[in-house]
Each structure stands twice: as structure tokens, then as C-alpha cells.
Motif scaffolding. Structure first.
Motif, PDB file in Angstrom:
ATOM      1  N   GLY A 183      55.386   0.660  32.009  1.00  0.00           N
ATOM      2  CA  GLY A 183      55.231   0.994  33.419  1.00  0.00           C
ATOM      3  C   GLY A 183      56.499   0.724  34.209  1.00  0.00           C
ATOM      4  N   ILE A 184      57.140  -0.415  33.955  1.00  0.00           N
ATOM      5  CA  ILE A 184      58.371  -0.787  34.658  1.00  0.00           C
ATOM      6  C   ILE A 184      59.491   0.202  34.339  1.00  0.00           C
ATOM      7  CG2 ILE A 184      60.207  -2.525  34.820  1.00  0.00           C
ATOM      8  CD1 ILE A 184      58.010  -4.641  34.358  1.00  0.00           C
ATOM      9  N   LEU A 185      59.597   0.598  33.068  1.00  0.00           N
ATOM     10  CA  LEU A 185      60.664   1.508  32.646  1.00  0.00           C
ATOM     11  C   LEU A 185      60.279   2.982  32.830  1.00  0.00           C
ATOM     12  CD1 LEU A 185      61.861  -0.298  29.378  1.00  0.00           C
ATOM     13  CD2 LEU A 185      62.804  -0.458  31.685  1.00  0.00           C
ATOM     14  N   GLU A 186      59.065   3.213  33.370  1.00  0.00           N
ATOM     15  CA  GLU A 186      58.569   4.571  33.644  1.00  0.00           C
ATOM     16  C   GLU A 186      58.531   5.430  32.380  1.00  0.00           C
ATOM     17  OE1 GLU A 186      60.904   6.194  36.816  1.00  0.00           O
ATOM     18  OE2 GLU A 186      60.005   4.888  38.328  1.00  0.00           O
ATOM     19  N   ILE A 187      58.127   4.802  31.286  1.00  0.00           N
ATOM     20  CA  ILE A 187      57.904   5.546  30.043  1.00  0.00           C
ATOM     21  C   ILE A 187      56.472   6.086  30.090  1.00  0.00           C
ATOM     22  CG2 ILE A 187      57.749   5.419  27.528  1.00  0.00           C
ATOM     23  CD1 ILE A 187      59.763   3.147  27.619  1.00  0.00           C
ATOM     24  N   SER A 195      49.749   5.132  21.186  1.00  0.00           N
ATOM     25  CA  SER A 195      49.314   4.368  20.004  1.00  0.00           C
ATOM     26  C   SER A 195      50.123   3.090  19.789  1.00  0.00           C
ATOM     27  CB  SER A 195      49.410   5.251  18.755  1.00  0.00           C
ATOM     28  OG  SER A 195      50.753   5.657  18.547  1.00  0.00           O
ATOM     29  N   VAL A 196      51.131   2.843  20.646  1.00  0.00           N
ATOM     30  CA  VAL A 196      51.985   1.670  20.474  1.00  0.00           C
ATOM     31  C   VAL A 196      51.192   0.373  20.620  1.00  0.00           C
ATOM     32  CG1 VAL A 196      53.921   0.393  21.474  1.00  0.00           C
ATOM     33  CG2 VAL A 196      54.091   2.848  21.162  1.00  0.00           C
ATOM     34  N   ILE A 253      64.723   2.468  14.409  1.00  0.00           N
ATOM     35  CA  ILE A 253      65.427   3.610  13.806  1.00  0.00           C
ATOM     36  C   ILE A 253      64.993   4.919  14.457  1.00  0.00           C
ATOM     37  CG2 ILE A 253      65.750   4.919  11.665  1.00  0.00           C
ATOM     38  CD1 ILE A 253      67.206   2.284  11.666  1.00  0.00           C
ATOM     39  N   LEU A 254      63.742   4.944  14.945  1.00  0.00           N
ATOM     40  CA  LEU A 254      63.211   6.172  15.540  1.00  0.00           C
ATOM     41  C   LEU A 254      63.937   6.547  16.836  1.00  0.00           C
ATOM     42  CD1 LEU A 254      59.384   5.523  15.026  1.00  0.00           C
ATOM     43  CD2 LEU A 254      60.917   6.874  13.590  1.00  0.00           C
ATOM     44  N   ILE A 255      64.636   5.591  17.448  1.00  0.00           N
ATOM     45  CA  ILE A 255      65.378   5.878  18.674  1.00  0.00           C
ATOM     46  C   ILE A 255      66.473   6.917  18.419  1.00  0.00           C
ATOM     47  CG2 ILE A 255      66.873   4.845  20.455  1.00  0.00           C
ATOM     48  CD1 ILE A 255      65.342   2.263  20.114  1.00  0.00           C
ATOM     49  N   LEU A 256      66.913   7.015  17.164  1.00  0.00           N
ATOM     50  CA  LEU A 256      67.971   7.966  16.817  1.00  0.00           C
ATOM     51  C   LEU A 256      67.448   9.390  16.664  1.00  0.00           C
ATOM     52  CD1 LEU A 256      69.812   5.793  14.130  1.00  0.00           C
ATOM     53  CD2 LEU A 256      70.325   5.993  16.576  1.00  0.00           C
ATOM     54  N   SER A 257      66.119   9.562  16.829  1.00  0.00           N
ATOM     55  CA  SER A 257      65.520  10.888  16.690  1.00  0.00           C
ATOM     56  C   SER A 257      65.965  11.815  17.826  1.00  0.00           C
ATOM     57  CB  SER A 257      63.992  10.769  16.680  1.00  0.00           C
ATOM     58  OG  SER A 257      63.374  12.028  16.744  1.00  0.00           O
ATOM     59  N   ILE A 261      59.343  12.261  22.306  1.00  0.00           N
ATOM     60  CA  ILE A 261      58.156  11.446  22.080  1.00  0.00           C
ATOM     61  C   ILE A 261      58.410  10.398  21.004  1.00  0.00           C
ATOM     62  CG2 ILE A 261      55.781  11.486  21.189  1.00  0.00           C
ATOM     63  CD1 ILE A 261      55.346  14.085  22.643  1.00  0.00           C
ATOM     64  N   ILE A 262      59.111  10.784  19.950  1.00  0.00           N
ATOM     65  CA  ILE A 262      59.436   9.852  18.867  1.00  0.00           C
ATOM     66  C   ILE A 262      60.397   8.768  19.351  1.00  0.00           C
ATOM     67  CG2 ILE A 262      60.477   9.641  16.569  1.00  0.00           C
ATOM     68  CD1 ILE A 262      57.783  11.024  16.576  1.00  0.00           C
ATOM     69  N   ILE A 263      61.377   9.142  20.186  1.00  0.00           N
ATOM     70  CA  ILE A 263      62.312   8.169  20.756  1.00  0.00           C
ATOM     71  C   ILE A 263      61.555   7.131  21.586  1.00  0.00           C
ATOM     72  CG2 ILE A 263      64.237   7.852  22.371  1.00  0.00           C
ATOM     73  CD1 ILE A 263      65.196  10.652  21.577  1.00  0.00           C
ATOM     74  N   GLN A 264      60.650   7.603  22.438  1.00  0.00           N
ATOM     75  CA  GLN A 264      59.873   6.700  23.287  1.00  0.00           C
ATOM     76  C   GLN A 264      58.984   5.794  22.451  1.00  0.00           C
ATOM     77  OE1 GLN A 264      57.922   9.588  25.749  1.00  0.00           O
ATOM     78  NE2 GLN A 264      59.570   9.650  27.272  1.00  0.00           N
ATOM     79  N   TYR A 265      58.398   6.339  21.405  1.00  0.00           N
ATOM     80  CA  TYR A 265      57.548   5.559  20.514  1.00  0.00           C
ATOM     81  C   TYR A 265      58.359   4.462  19.827  1.00  0.00           C
ATOM     82  CZ  TYR A 265      54.503   4.464  16.551  1.00  0.00           C
ATOM     83  OH  TYR A 265      53.747   3.795  15.618  1.00  0.00           O
ATOM     84  N   GLY A 266      59.529   4.811  19.319  1.00  0.00           N
ATOM     85  CA  GLY A 266      60.377   3.836  18.635  1.00  0.00           C
ATOM     86  C   GLY A 266      60.889   2.755  19.563  1.00  0.00           C
TER      87      GLY A 266
END
Length: 267
Positions: A183-187, A195-196, A253-257, A261-266
Motif C-alpha cells: 500500500g505504501i509503495l502503491e503496488i 498470492s504473495v 530473481i523475478l525482479i529481472l523479468s 506482474i512478475i516483477i511486482q510479485y518478485g
């Protein structure tokens, strides 16, 4: 009504709906058959800005439609001219915001239409948003059931409701932190990030069970509860810290996608 949207009366209703979109600043862009006909009308009247509108007679509309090939307008009108389509573009990523604004707009738009015209929202984006809302709701229900089940299992395992309640603290706090930080980072919540919380809860309950089990074993050999607690802390500190760190690096590692959606999940 057959060939209904060749009648200026109905095309002007499309214009009115689009004007409402602009007035409410709901969407970034909207296009319809009314726009195409109005464009031709402007050019047929010397490019005057005031002529950028739907003409007054059906005959004019039918003449202007002759300038278009079927493939040029097929996304805006059905073959029988009974169903018209307003194509919109928007930049809203929050599904709840989009759904709320769409519902409110639908109520206002119906007031601009005659009784023989109905409005219905459709499209891939709307379907995805509704699915996301359903997914979020189901995820929330699932978390409640998981937390409740963990409480009863821990209470049964350690023969104490108090132990079950205490064990919930390290399990619920990570879940609260996850949603708080998002919420703070507006993700935004989406099919990936929703699912996190379940992942965080899974990691936390694993460490909780290890800690409580080790504490029970220590209590069998050490009558002093405080000393048993210290022994448990020293014995379990390294695995309890290293396991989440290793898992976090793995998800990192998913941040490198290249997929948002995958970046946010990672992250």
C-alpha cells in the motif's frame, strides 16, 4: 431496430455518452461510429471545426458510410447496424477503481439513452478486472480459513489455546506487513501480487513450527522456561533467518523479468 445506427438520433446518443466520458475524465480515449461519421461530415463542410458532429439526416449518414470499407468500421458497428461499439482506452491499473468508476458511469450513461437503447460493458480488460476482484476475494477468504486452521492445529499440537494464539503472532504479522508495504509503495493487487500473502504465511508457519517444536524439546531437558527459550532461540536463530533470506533472494530473481506482474510479485 434494424439499421438503427444509421439514424442520427441514435448516433447522437453515442456522442452524448462519449461526451459524458470526457466530462467525467474517466477514460483517456473513446472512439465510435459517431466519431467516424462526424469526421467525414467535417471534411465535407470545408474542414470547419463546428462541423465535427453527426449530420442531421439519415440520408447524409448513409452517404458518408459509403466512404468506408467494412473493415474500417467493423469494430464500431455490427453488420445489421443494430449494435454499436464504443472503444475506450484507459491507464487505470487498479481493478477496483476501474470497476467502481465503470459502474457509476453506467448509471449516468443510461439517463442519456432512450428506452429502446441498452448499454452493456464488455471486453477483455473488464473480464480480467472482474477475475482479479474475484481472485482477491477468494484469496482473502482462503487466508482467513488458513489462519483459523493454523490456530486450531497449533492449539491441538501443544494442548493449549494460548500457545495457538501466541503462534499466530509471527504468522499474521508478515501478512499484514506485506499488504502494508504494498500500500505504501502503491503496488496494486493483481493476479500475481495477490498470492504473495499466502507465500509469506507459508514461510512464517514453517519457522513457527520449527521454533515451537524445538522449544518443547528443550523444555523436556531444561526445567527453567527462560533458559529453554534462550536455548531454542540460539539453536533456531540461524535456520529461521537464513531460510527466509534464501527464499527472498530466490524470489528476487523475478525482479529481472520483463513482465510487470512478475516483477511486482518478485519484489
Amino acid at each position: 431496430m434494424p439499421q438503427g445506427f444509421k439514424d442520427p438520433k441514435y448516433l447522437k446518443q453515442l456522442e452524448a455518452v462519449q461526451d459524458l466520458m470526457k466530462e467525467k475524465k474517466l477514460y483517456d480515449l473513446s472512439l465510435s461510429l459517431a466519431d467516424q461519421v462526424a469526421l467525414v461530415n467535417r471534411e465535407m463542410n470545408g474542414g470547419k471545426a463546428e462541423s465535427l458532429r453527426v449530420p442531421e439526416t439519415r440520408e447524409q449518414v448513409e452517404q458518408y458510410l459509403l466512404f468506408f470499407k467494412r473493415r474500417d468500421i467493423q469494430r464500431y458497428i455490427s453488420n445489421d447496424y443494430q449494435r454499436a461499439n464504443v472503444v475506450i482506452r484507459h491507464s487505470m491499473s487498479d481493478s477496483s477503481e476501474f470497476n467502481e468508476k465503470t459502474k457509476a458511469f453506467e448509471v449516468e450513461a443510461k439517463k442519456l439513452l432512450t428506452n429502446d437503447v441498452r448499454i452493456r460493458f464488455s471486453g477483455e480488460n473488464l473480464m480480467i478486472n472482474r477475475s482479479a476482484e474475484s481472485l482477491i476475494s477468494n484469496q482473502a477468504d482462503g487466508l482467513i480459513w488458513v489462519i483459523t486452521t493454523i490456530f486450531f492445529l497449533m492449539s491441538f499440537l501443544y494442548a493449549s489455546p494460548l500457545a495457538g494464539l501466541i503462534s499466530m503472532i509471527p504468522n499474521v504479522v508478515p501478512t499484514i506487513l506485506v499488504f502494508g508495504i504494498m500500500g505504501i509503495l502503491e503496488i496494486p493487487l493483481n493476479p500475481g501480487t495477490v498470492s504473495v500473502a499466502a507465500v509469506a504465511l507459508g514461510i512464517a508457519i514453517d519457522d513457527t513450527i520449527h521454533f515451537f517444536s524445538r522449544y518443547l524439546d528443550e523444555c523436556k531437558h531444561e526445567p527453567d522456561p527462560e533458559k529453554a527459550g534462550r536455548n531454542t532461540l540460539w539453536g533456531e536463530a540461524i535456520p529461521i533467518v537464513t531460510t527466509p533470506v534464501a527464499l527472498s533472494l530466490g524470489f528476487g530473481i523475478l525482479i529481472l523479468s520483463d513482465f510487470t506482474i512478475i516483477i511486482q510479485y518478485g519484489f
